[in-house]
Design an enzyme around this catalytic site. Structure first.
Site, PDB file in Angstrom:
ATOM      1  N   LYS A  53       0.837  -1.206   0.000  1.00 41.12           N
ATOM      2  CA  LYS A  53       0.000   0.000   0.000  1.00 41.12           C
ATOM      3  C   LYS A  53       0.866   1.248   0.000  1.00 41.12           C
ATOM      4  O   LYS A  53       0.579   2.219  -0.695  1.00 41.12           O
ATOM      5  CB  LYS A  53      -0.941  -0.015   1.216  1.00 41.12           C
ATOM      6  CG  LYS A  53      -2.146  -0.911   0.982  1.00 41.12           C
ATOM      7  CD  LYS A  53      -2.896  -1.262   2.232  1.00 41.12           C
ATOM      8  CE  LYS A  53      -3.910  -2.350   1.929  1.00 41.12           C
ATOM      9  NZ  LYS A  53      -4.351  -3.120   3.061  1.00 41.12           N
ATOM     10  N   GLN A  97      -5.411  -2.220   9.178  1.00 38.31           N
ATOM     11  CA  GLN A  97      -5.257  -3.524   8.540  1.00 38.31           C
ATOM     12  C   GLN A  97      -5.869  -4.631   9.387  1.00 38.31           C
ATOM     13  O   GLN A  97      -5.622  -4.735  10.586  1.00 38.31           O
ATOM     14  CB  GLN A  97      -3.747  -3.789   8.308  1.00 38.31           C
ATOM     15  CG  GLN A  97      -3.433  -5.035   7.514  1.00 38.31           C
ATOM     16  CD  GLN A  97      -3.895  -4.961   6.066  1.00 38.31           C
ATOM     17  OE1 GLN A  97      -3.915  -3.906   5.450  1.00 38.31           O
ATOM     18  NE2 GLN A  97      -4.292  -6.087   5.524  1.00 38.31           N
ATOM     19  N   ASP A 120     -11.831   2.155   3.377  1.00 39.21           N
ATOM     20  CA  ASP A 120     -12.217   0.753   3.194  1.00 39.21           C
ATOM     21  C   ASP A 120     -13.724   0.634   2.941  1.00 39.21           C
ATOM     22  O   ASP A 120     -14.202  -0.393   2.468  1.00 39.21           O
ATOM     23  CB  ASP A 120     -11.928  -0.046   4.479  1.00 39.21           C
ATOM     24  CG  ASP A 120     -10.592  -0.788   4.444  1.00 39.21           C
ATOM     25  OD1 ASP A 120     -10.193  -1.218   3.346  1.00 39.21           O
ATOM     26  OD2 ASP A 120      -9.989  -0.943   5.515  1.00 39.21           O
TER      27      ASP A 120
HETATM   28  N1  GUN Z   1      -7.034  -7.278   5.330  1.00 40.35           N
HETATM   29  C1  GUN Z   1      -7.216  -7.971   4.189  1.00 40.35           C
HETATM   30  N2  GUN Z   1      -7.904  -7.222   3.298  1.00 40.35           N
HETATM   31  C2  GUN Z   1      -8.166  -6.041   3.894  1.00 40.35           C
HETATM   32  C3  GUN Z   1      -8.841  -4.857   3.482  1.00 40.35           C
HETATM   33  O1  GUN Z   1      -9.360  -4.734   2.373  1.00 40.35           O
HETATM   34  N3  GUN Z   1      -8.896  -3.856   4.396  1.00 40.35           N
HETATM   35  C4  GUN Z   1      -8.349  -3.955   5.627  1.00 40.35           C
HETATM   36  N4  GUN Z   1      -8.460  -2.926   6.469  1.00 40.35           N
HETATM   37  N5  GUN Z   1      -7.721  -5.043   6.045  1.00 40.35           N
HETATM   38  C5  GUN Z   1      -7.623  -6.078   5.193  1.00 40.35           C
END
Ligand code: GUN
Length: 282
Positions: A53, A97, A120
């Protein structure tokens, strides 16, 4: 043989657009969009996601901050950080996350992210907005799927759409988005009886259940569009989806590979949401 839906190609095109927009924001003296990523603990997969990211942000000229907290971080400390980020003017998007350590209530954390920074789109307010079609953000993975369909001129309008999986992150919002696009939508899940009979009706089939090779060729209609959201590991450690790609490829009209299909789109949609949040914040 199906046409391969190239997620890398589509995501690189969208990233170019985002990059250009950020360049223009900078040129006009506007504030650079900023994303804060919070990770708690040492989950190796999460660490890779978070690193990617940050790399993505750099690639498009976006500002990013990473908060790597130890496993023993208390719920109060995590909440405090979220509240601090809610008030930080150079941060427009907050991503915590998942998974979090068991002693932290993930729902509580999400509910404390400011809905306007919830890139998200997991906050109940944003989920509700999606339900009524009045949203600012869409969750990254299903939004990425919709972008792929759009790029390949696949219009869900009037089509039989079957989503396999009912998670809050993918299955449910995916079904809502296909419905919003005028598809006739069915959701299947682990308790569905006669799964293959239902998936075989699908003009557009989205597999998001997290089980390797659960979608076999006999479950797919000739000429269907098959979107594989699965991220599973093969015995040799390599990534694979929920679809038996080698066999389904022979009968589908379009199919996403794993890796290189939906995955890159998820990453790119996070950038898009952060840009949207920054523009909203003005
Ligand atoms: N862990 C795996 N996929 C995601 C996601 O799309 N968002 C978040 N916050 N954590 C994740």
């Amino acid at each position: 043989m199906a046409q391969i839906i190239d997620g890398k190609l589509v995501s690189s095109k969208i990233k170019e657009e985002i990059k250009l927009e950020i360049k223009n924001i900078k040129k006009s003296g506007g504030q650079i969009p900023g994303l804060a990523v919070v990770i708690v603990g040492d989950d190796p997969a999460s660490k890779v996601y978070v690193r990617n990211k940050r790399k993505d942000c750099e690639e498009v000229g976006m500002y990013s901050e990473e908060y790597a907290l130890p496993e023993n971080t208390s719920q109060e400390e995590a909440l405090e950080l979220v509240k601090k980020l809610n008030d930080k003017s150079d941060i427009h998007g907050i991503l915590v996350q998942s998974p979090l350590p068991k002693h932290i209530d993930e729902n509580l954390i999400v509910e404390n992210i400011s809905p306007s920074k919830d890139v998200d789109a997991f906050h109940p307010q944003n989920v509700g907005r999606i339900t009524i079609g009045r949203y600012s953000f869409l969750p990254c993975t299903p939004a990425g799927v919709m972008e792929l369909l759009k790029y390949y001129n696949i219009d869900p309008c009037g089509k039989e759409c079957v989503v396999v999986g009912r998670s809050n992150i993918v299955g449910k919002p995916q079904a809502l988005m296909l419905l919003q696009a005028n598809g006739t939508v069915t959701i299947c899940h682990s308790k569905t009886v006669g799964l293959g009979n239902i998936t075989k009706r699908a003009d557009i089939l989205v597999a998001a259940i997290g089980k390797r090779n659960i979608i076999t060729a006999d479950m797919v209609k000739e000429g269907a569009v098959v979107i594989d959201v699965g991220m599973n590991k093969k015995d040799d450690g390599k990534l694979c989806g929920d679809v038996d790609f080698a066999e389904v490829e022979k009968i589908a009209s379009y199919i996403t590979p794993v890796p290189g299909g939906v995955g890159p789109m998820t990453r790119t949609m996070l950038l898009k949401n952060t840009l949207t949040a920054a523009k909203m914040g003005k």
